[in-house]
Every structure is written in structure tokens, then in C-alpha cells.
Design a protein around this motif. Structure first.
Motif: not given
Length: 465
Positions: A157-174, A176-179
Motif C-alpha cells: 500500500f505504501h509503495s503504490l500510494c507513494g507512486r501515485m503521489l510522485r506522479e501528481h505531487h504538484e496537485l498536493l504542493s509536494l 517531486p523528490d520528497f523522501s
């Protein structure tokens, strides 16, 4: 082969395939070379077999293109396993006790979809509870399907959700290279936040709090539990509920500041993965529509170990926002309770086959494996009631019970069922073992003063010949 240190005549110590060292008289050099060559050849062959077993390297072509019914030839699936593997229902819940092969069914199901049903790998989302389980699923299915498995979304769950967040990081103001922050760094950041808000905490409690390691850990535990329940700092502030402990009161006071500090430093914690991905899908309909259109099949292992926010993420992907899935319309709370009370009950309502256009028009088909009696991660937010929620949200789900245990002896099953009998199980179960009772060791009950004494006893048992 290496020279020994005994007295003359010189001796040699020979080690082959993990055998103990033993002395040999000095042989001819040619014989030693032959033995060495045999050992190397045998080791290479064994290594190759192990690689194929683990899914490393490329298996022979006839393995990759064999029929899905021969996916794992080590054992032929029994009737209930075959029913689950080949099910054509839009939603399937496999209820399986320990050792009945639910994980094997899940990976065989994935291979069946790839090889028999010719489902493109990129249309499959497979979710596991642990990284080890994800690696095993990738390896075992890859050993059979070869390159056909490449492209599937497979992970925790963590890796797949993280993948989604990296693909759309700008929509949540994250960034792109968050750790993903480590546990020790989490506590360090939270301690800083607590110290910075000491005056606020003092106004709440009337006295200046002492920021101890125990308080920091307890406050962090509260925040992570809230995240696993899908609660953000804004929601908790709006609720204004009364806190029941110092740690909960402090967590409510600093939750928002802790999150802002994490984001400012380019960090997310593990619980932020599912929470952020769920927020992404809820707040951005175009992203939700994209993933719903992308996946035809969703496979989930260990459903009983999912948290509330992980289950919500799963439901968003698998179901239309209107919750109007034609295969899932029903007031099913009563139906789920009725089913849980009787192992033999089956829902009689008609189901839409997963291959039909009617079923696929309502979102991805979901296949879950679970055992509510094996839920052991409640301390970190897991909620076994998600198994019941699945039957409520997917009202006409096909429920398949697997009761034949290949791993547990009759004695182990008997003790386990006796221990679980007074427990509030969500589903009635009756398992039986394929092993002979006469050939199985008895269950041994020991009591220990502490964990050190227990570990010492276990070590001695493992060292026994």
C-alpha cells in the motif's frame, strides 16, 4: 579443499555442499580436481534452480507460455482454490484459515489473468501487506509469466500510494523528490515541534510540560493512529473533541505544525502515503477517473491487516464515486451479518461476470484474500472489520471459504480453534488438516519468566540434533 594442520602425513579437509569438514588422506591431485569440478557444476545447477524458483533470471520458454492451470506444478489446486482462481465474479472475497494457500491462490490468480485471460499487465493492480510479500509475488508470477508480468502495478500500500503521489505531487504542493522519513527522524522532528509549542501546551495544561522521550513516542503514536483512520489535522481541529490523555491533547495541539514541518523539509512519513493518496483521489476527480480507467483488476492480500485509510483508497479505485455498481447494489449490513454467522451461507443475488461489459463499466474487479482471525496489526491502525465492510460495500461479492490446511497439523489447528472459540470472530470457521494426526507432534505449552528466558529455550530447541 584446503590443507589441514595435522601431523604427518598431511591431511586435507574437504567441504562439499555444506557438509562438515572431515580429514582425508592426501589423494592424487587429479582426483581432487575432478571432485572440485563436480562440486562447482552441481553448485551452478543448484544456483540456477534456486534462481528460477525465486523468479530471478529467465525461465525456459515452455515455462513462460505453459497453460495457467500448470502455473505452480508443485501441487494441483484443490476444488475451492480452483474456484477462486477462475472466478468470473466482479468482486471476490477469499476467506482462508492459516495454511490453506490463500497467498498461493492470489498469485496463481494473477498468472491466470495474464496467461489465460490475456489481461495486459498494466491493467492489473496487486497490493500486498509487506515488501517481502510483494517481492515473492513478483518472483513467483514472473517465474511463470516471464515478461508478461512487467508493467503491472505491484507492491505494498505504501509503495503504490507513494507512486501515485510522485506522479501528481504538484496537485498536493509536494516536492517531486520528497523522501519518506525514518522513525528516528520522525521522533526528532516531533520533539522539536513540541519544544517550540511548549507555551501553547502550558496554556492547555496549566503547567509547563516536561518533553520526555516517552511523551514524544506516545504523542507520535496518537498522530499515526489518526492518520491510519484517515483524519487530518484540519478535521481534528474542526471536531473539537475532548482529549482523553496528555499525549492525545498534545497531539491535537501539534499535529498541524508537525505536518507543516515535515512538508517544509521535503518529508512524508509512511502513514502519509495512503492518507495523501486518498486525499489526492478525493480532491481531484480527474486523477481518480484516470486510475479507475487504468485498472481492470485489483488483487489484495491480507485484507484484515488494512487500515481505514488504506481501505478507503482501495474502495475509491474499485468503485464509482456514486457507489452505484450494478453488481454491488444492496443493503448488505444484515446480509453480511447473516453470512458471518454461518459458514455455509452464500449470497443468492445474481452477480455480473467480471468479463462482461456491464461489470467492467462500474470499475475494476476486486479480488481479496483475508482471515480476520490472523489480524495482528491493530496496534498500528489495522482494522479487521474491513473484511465486513468489503461485504457491505460490495454487496454481491462472491465469498469463497478455504478450510483445508496444508501447513498446520491437526494438533495445532485443534489448539488454535480452542483458543479462538471464545474470541469475537467475524466469521465462523471450521478448518481441517491434510496431515496425519499420528505423524504430527503434540503442541507443547511452556511458561517463561521473561522474553530472554523464552529466547534461550528456543535457541536450545533449534540446536538440538
Amino acid at each position: 579443499v584446503d590443507a589441514g594442520h595435522g601431523t604427518a602425513p598431511p591431511h586435507f579437509k574437504l567441504t562439499l555442499l555444506g557438509m562438515r569438514h572431515f580429514p582425508l588422506p592426501r589423494p592424487r591431485i587429479s582426483l581432487l580436481l575432478i571432485l572440485l569440478l563436480v562440486a562447482v557444476a552441481h553448485g551452478a545447477l543448484l544456483s540456477r534452480r534456486i534462481q528460477l524458483r525465486l523468479g530471478q533470471g529467465h525461465p525456459p520458454a515452455h515455462w513462460r507460455h505453459s497453460s495457467a492451470r500448470n502455473v505452480f506444478a508443485s501441487a494441483v489446486p484443490n476444488d475451492m482454490q480452483t474456484e477462486a482462481i477462475k472466478s468470473e465474479d466482479c468482486a471476490v472475497l477469499v476467506l482462508a484459515s492459516a495454511g490453506t494457500g490463500k497467498t498461493r491462490v492470489l498469485r496463481t490468480r494473477m498468472a491466470y489473468l495474464l496467461l489465460k485471460r490475456q489481461v495486459p499487465s498494466e491493467r492489473i493492480l496487486a497490493v500486498t501487506f509487506s515488501q517481502h510479500a510483494a517481492q515473492q509475488l513478483q518472483a513467483r508470477v514472473g517465474a511463470v509469466a516471464g515478461s508478461a508480468v512487467e508493467g503491472a502495478w505491484l507492491g505494498t500500500f505504501h509503495s503504490l500510494c507513494g507512486r501515485m503521489l510522485r506522479e501528481h505531487h504538484e496537485l498536493l504542493s509536494l516536492p517531486p523528490d520528497f523522501s519518506v522519513v525514518s522513525e528516528s527522524k520522525q521522533l526528532e522532528i516531533l520533539r522539536e515541534v513540541l519544544v517550540a509549542h511548549r507555551s501553547t501546551l502550558q496554556r492547555r495544561r496549566g503547567v509547563q510540560p516536561l518533553i520526555t522521550g516517552k511523551l514524544v513516542a506516545e504523542t507520535m503514536s496518537v498522530i499515526l493512529r489518526w492518520k491510519e483512520r484517515g483524519l487530518t489535522a484540519e478535521q481534528l481541529s474542526a471536531e473539537g473533541s475532548r482529549s482523553t490523555s496528555h499525549a492525545e491533547e498534545f497531539a491535537r495541539a501539534v499535529y498541524g505544525a508537525y505536518q507543516r514541518t515535515l512538508f517544509r523539509r521535503g518529508f512524508l512519513d509512511f502513514s502519509d502515503m495512503a492518507l495523501g493518496a486518498t486525499q489526492l483521489l478525493r480532491e481531484h476527480p480527474q486523477v481518480l477517473a484516470k486510475y479507475r480507467a487504468q485498472f481492470d483488476h485489483v488483487l489484495v492480500d491480507e485484507l484484515q491487516d488494512t487500515s481505514a485509510v488504506q481501505y478507503e483508497w482501495l474502495k475509491l479505485i474499485c468503485r464509482p464515486h456514486s457507489d452505484s455498481c450494478g453488481a454491488c447494489i444492496d443493503d448488505s449490513i444484515d446480509a453480511a451479518a447473516t453470512f458471518a454467522a454461518s459458514p455455509s451461507t452464500r449470497f443468492a443475488a445474481p452477480r455480473a461476470p467480471l468479463w462482461s461489459a456491464a461489470a467492467r463499466a462500474h470499475g475494476a474487479c476486486v479480488f481479496c484474500a483475508a482471515d480476520d482471525d490472523q489480524s495482528i496489526y491493530g496496534w498500528r491502525g489495522a482494522d479487521r472489520a474491513n473484511v465486513l465492510r468489503f461485504l457491505s460495500d460490495f454487496a454481491n461479492a462472491r465469498v469463497i471459504r478455504m478450510s483445508k490446511s496444508y501447513r498446520c497439523s491437526p494438533h495445532v489447528l485443534g489448539v488454535a480453534q480452542a483458543v479462538l472459540s471464545p474470541a469475537p470472530s467475524l466469521f465462523a470457521k471450521l478448518s481441517y488438516s491434510t496431515k496425519r494426526e499420528a505423524d504430527s507432534p503434540r503442541v507443547l505449552l511452556n511458561a517463561f519468566w521473561d522474553s530472554a528466558q523464552e529466547a534461550e529455550w528456543l535457541a536450545r530447541q533449534m540446536l538440538l540434533p
